[in-house]
Motif scaffolding. Sequence first.
Motif, PDB file in Angstrom:
ATOM      1  N   ARG A 384       0.814  -1.217   0.000  1.00 36.10           N
ATOM      2  CA  ARG A 384       0.000   0.000   0.000  1.00 36.10           C
ATOM      3  C   ARG A 384       0.842   1.259   0.000  1.00 36.10           C
ATOM      4  NH1 ARG A 384      -3.492  -1.631   5.093  1.00 36.10           N
ATOM      5  NH2 ARG A 384      -1.440  -2.436   5.609  1.00 36.10           N
ATOM      6  N   LEU A 385       2.045   1.186   0.561  1.00 28.50           N
ATOM      7  CA  LEU A 385       2.893   2.358   0.620  1.00 28.50           C
ATOM      8  C   LEU A 385       3.242   2.854  -0.778  1.00 28.50           C
ATOM      9  CD1 LEU A 385       4.287   4.184   2.633  1.00 28.50           C
ATOM     10  CD2 LEU A 385       6.265   2.668   2.574  1.00 28.50           C
ATOM     11  N   ALA A 386       3.664   1.947  -1.647  1.00 25.56           N
ATOM     12  CA  ALA A 386       3.984   2.324  -3.018  1.00 25.56           C
ATOM     13  C   ALA A 386       2.739   2.844  -3.740  1.00 25.56           C
ATOM     14  CB  ALA A 386       4.560   1.125  -3.765  1.00 25.56           C
ATOM     15  N   ILE A 411      -8.823  12.037  -3.126  1.00 22.19           N
ATOM     16  CA  ILE A 411      -9.000  12.275  -1.695  1.00 22.19           C
ATOM     17  C   ILE A 411      -9.988  11.279  -1.112  1.00 22.19           C
ATOM     18  CG2 ILE A 411      -9.896  13.933  -0.001  1.00 22.19           C
ATOM     19  CD1 ILE A 411      -8.739  16.137  -1.844  1.00 22.19           C
ATOM     20  N   GLU A 412     -11.016  10.972  -1.869  1.00 17.04           N
ATOM     21  CA  GLU A 412     -11.999   9.992  -1.415  1.00 17.04           C
ATOM     22  C   GLU A 412     -11.343   8.618  -1.216  1.00 17.04           C
ATOM     23  OE1 GLU A 412     -15.482   8.518  -0.063  1.00 17.04           O
ATOM     24  OE2 GLU A 412     -15.094  10.601  -0.589  1.00 17.04           O
ATOM     25  N   LYS A 413     -10.421   8.284  -2.104  1.00 14.33           N
ATOM     26  CA  LYS A 413      -9.747   6.998  -1.985  1.00 14.33           C
ATOM     27  C   LYS A 413      -8.889   6.945  -0.725  1.00 14.33           C
ATOM     28  CE  LYS A 413      -7.469   3.525  -4.817  1.00 14.33           C
ATOM     29  NZ  LYS A 413      -6.979   3.192  -6.173  1.00 14.33           N
ATOM     30  N   VAL A 414      -8.209   8.047  -0.413  1.00 14.03           N
ATOM     31  CA  VAL A 414      -7.431   8.095   0.818  1.00 14.03           C
ATOM     32  C   VAL A 414      -8.355   7.999   2.019  1.00 14.03           C
ATOM     33  CG1 VAL A 414      -5.871   9.489   2.230  1.00 14.03           C
ATOM     34  CG2 VAL A 414      -5.574   9.432  -0.247  1.00 14.03           C
ATOM     35  N   ARG A 415      -9.499   8.665   1.924  1.00 15.67           N
ATOM     36  CA  ARG A 415     -10.499   8.625   3.005  1.00 15.67           C
ATOM     37  C   ARG A 415     -10.913   7.189   3.322  1.00 15.67           C
ATOM     38  NH1 ARG A 415     -13.484   7.319   6.315  1.00 15.67           N
ATOM     39  NH2 ARG A 415     -15.640   7.899   6.677  1.00 15.67           N
ATOM     40  N   GLU A 416     -10.945   6.339   2.316  1.00 18.57           N
ATOM     41  CA  GLU A 416     -11.381   4.955   2.500  1.00 18.57           C
ATOM     42  C   GLU A 416     -10.227   4.024   2.896  1.00 18.57           C
ATOM     43  OE1 GLU A 416     -13.059   4.138  -1.287  1.00 18.57           O
ATOM     44  OE2 GLU A 416     -14.924   5.241  -0.914  1.00 18.57           O
ATOM     45  N   SER A 417      -9.029   4.569   3.013  1.00 18.89           N
ATOM     46  CA  SER A 417      -7.856   3.733   3.300  1.00 18.89           C
ATOM     47  C   SER A 417      -7.562   3.704   4.794  1.00 18.89           C
ATOM     48  CB  SER A 417      -6.638   4.284   2.555  1.00 18.89           C
ATOM     49  OG  SER A 417      -6.195   5.484   3.173  1.00 18.89           O
ATOM     50  N   ASN A 418      -6.478   3.001   5.139  1.00 16.47           N
ATOM     51  CA  ASN A 418      -6.041   2.921   6.539  1.00 16.47           C
ATOM     52  C   ASN A 418      -5.443   4.222   7.048  1.00 16.47           C
ATOM     53  OD1 ASN A 418      -6.808   0.277   6.606  1.00 16.47           O
ATOM     54  ND2 ASN A 418      -4.741  -0.555   6.357  1.00 16.47           N
ATOM     55  N   TYR A 419      -5.189   5.170   6.159  1.00 14.62           N
ATOM     56  CA  TYR A 419      -4.552   6.413   6.563  1.00 14.62           C
ATOM     57  C   TYR A 419      -5.532   7.412   7.152  1.00 14.62           C
ATOM     58  CZ  TYR A 419      -0.797   4.478   3.760  1.00 14.62           C
ATOM     59  OH  TYR A 419       0.166   3.644   3.262  1.00 14.62           O
ATOM     60  N   TYR A 432      -6.512  15.960   8.081  1.00 20.40           N
ATOM     61  CA  TYR A 432      -5.662  14.791   8.278  1.00 20.40           C
ATOM     62  C   TYR A 432      -5.543  13.998   6.980  1.00 20.40           C
ATOM     63  CZ  TYR A 432      -3.734  10.868  11.014  1.00 20.40           C
ATOM     64  OH  TYR A 432      -2.938   9.894  11.532  1.00 20.40           O
ATOM     65  N   VAL A 433      -6.658  13.804   6.297  1.00 25.52           N
ATOM     66  CA  VAL A 433      -6.664  13.063   5.034  1.00 25.52           C
ATOM     67  C   VAL A 433      -5.903  13.820   3.957  1.00 25.52           C
ATOM     68  CG1 VAL A 433      -8.164  12.330   3.138  1.00 25.52           C
ATOM     69  CG2 VAL A 433      -8.765  11.757   5.493  1.00 25.52           C
ATOM     70  N   ILE A 434      -6.047  15.135   3.916  1.00 26.68           N
ATOM     71  CA  ILE A 434      -5.372  15.947   2.903  1.00 26.68           C
ATOM     72  C   ILE A 434      -3.855  15.788   3.007  1.00 26.68           C
ATOM     73  CG2 ILE A 434      -4.873  18.322   2.190  1.00 26.68           C
ATOM     74  CD1 ILE A 434      -7.600  17.218   1.307  1.00 26.68           C
ATOM     75  N   LYS A 435      -3.342  15.754   4.223  1.00 34.19           N
ATOM     76  CA  LYS A 435      -1.893  15.625   4.393  1.00 34.19           C
ATOM     77  C   LYS A 435      -1.375  14.310   3.830  1.00 34.19           C
ATOM     78  CE  LYS A 435      -1.966  16.602   8.828  1.00 34.19           C
ATOM     79  NZ  LYS A 435      -1.455  16.852  10.213  1.00 34.19           N
ATOM     80  N   PHE A 436      -2.171  13.244   3.956  1.00 40.47           N
ATOM     81  CA  PHE A 436      -1.756  11.966   3.374  1.00 40.47           C
ATOM     82  C   PHE A 436      -1.919  11.983   1.859  1.00 40.47           C
ATOM     83  CE2 PHE A 436      -2.316  10.591   7.735  1.00 40.47           C
ATOM     84  CZ  PHE A 436      -1.198   9.796   7.908  1.00 40.47           C
TER      85      PHE A 436
END
Length: 529
Positions: A384-386, A411-419, A432-436
């Motif tokens: 997932r990191l890559a 952004i929606e995809k990050v929202r649904e992730s472990n981050y 918080y999500v934006i930073k990731f």
Amino acid sequence: MGKHLNPGNEAFAEVLNGDYVDKTGLIDILNSSINTKKKLTCVSKPRRFGKSYTAQMLIAYYDCTCDSHELFDKYDIKNSESYETHLNQYNVISLDVTGFISIVKRSDGELKLSAVPNMISNALRNDLVEEFPELSDCAELEECLIRCVNITGRKFIFVIDEWDALIRETKDTAIHDAYLNLLRGLFKNSDVTPYVVAATYMTGILPIKKDGSQSAISDFREYSVVKPGKFAGYTGFTEEEVKVLCEQNDMDFSMMKKWYDGYTIGKEQSIYNPYSVMQAIDMEEYCSYWKKTSAADALSTYINMNYEGLKEDIVRLMTGEELEVYTDDFQNDMDTFTSKDDVLTLMIHLGYLAYNTESGCVRIPNEEIRLEFNNLIRKADTNRLAELIEESKKLLNDTISGNGDAVARAIEKVRESNYAPNYYNNEQALRYVIKFAYIVCVDKYMKVEELPSGKGVADVVYIPKKNTMDPAILVELKWKKTSEAAISQVKQKNYPAVLEEYGGEIFLVGINYDEKRKMHSCEIERVEK
């Protein structure tokens, strides 16, 4: 291996020929421990934080075979009541354990690391016999030491540099045990220690290895970057010391602080990496000198262990977050890991993370270390990191291309992730999500949150680092409103004013989360300069 018995003061004299930051106050602390129950001291700190310089200073001060007044009379220790009492009054045993390991490595397999404990013992005995031939009939090191004290009337100060090198170099517990037994024979031996040892200063990267839950050599008083006690100010350079160096060498203090500050050591809130500071002065360039140390080679190994989602936590640290870490279970070696906390604690001791004793949290301390993490993450090629890095690269390109819909989807995809945070219920969670989502920017941009500008405060601003053509990005966040409203607020309150000295392009990015529809939206505008 060099001379181990009374090696003199020449090494410290060479140190004083350069830019020397006065750390002689440490001697007074050690003097107060001589011939007391507190006489065994172990101070651990990261590589390139001046361990060897400290060892050379102590050898020059205590060695009875030289006169070191000229070296110390102009430094802080001169003002101590203990100065003359202990100056050049002891036999000194000096050990750098890495020297013995180097001999093994150069032997092309003829020697093994298991030989190192005996090599140390024999080298010390040989030095004693060479200086005092009447000791030649002593079969054991301990007997040599006792008789030497009787002959000279002087006890020993032991100065051991890189004491933990053998613990770090091998996983073989039998070698560890043999080495620790050697140390116990000197420093936890009621037939030897009280009669031979005036004081011991032992230094390395790791605290003393644990035997279960206790130190394997329990009589030592230990001071580390996690629990530095009275040695906190001697871990590295303090801010005042760096200011003086910058004035003397016409260096930019703000840049020095950005690159090499950030370590919180006990009550000292601002400790700098001394090696990197001096390299920056010598080279007249601010960059990472950390990568030139062997410690950097280990970083990817520990991160790839990925205990309990460690990789994701590393990304959190890179975005500027702090993580709570429990340090007490760490076994003080580089192999015995039972949890993510153990790996993070090792990173504290190696200098990759700064630890706050009050909050119990860690963070990436400065630009130098952040760059090392960035280099690792940029080369990520698994899991997932890559995937996060690749998606973040695309997000940045879509931002610069003005593709708001693509940015919103990313952004929606990050929202649904472990981050994402567990509770996605306010603007702070969106931040918080934006930073990731924009994690790839850590390599090219300086990120500033809640930056005062115009008539208000901009939520997140990404300012390009020097000598790049990348545009600045100003992000305004809204919750249960509209992305258009975010852009409107940016204009009304003139947030771009903070970037008026910036000559490149500026992109305004308004992001909103519609809680009812469970959707993000994004509006992007380019500011003409």
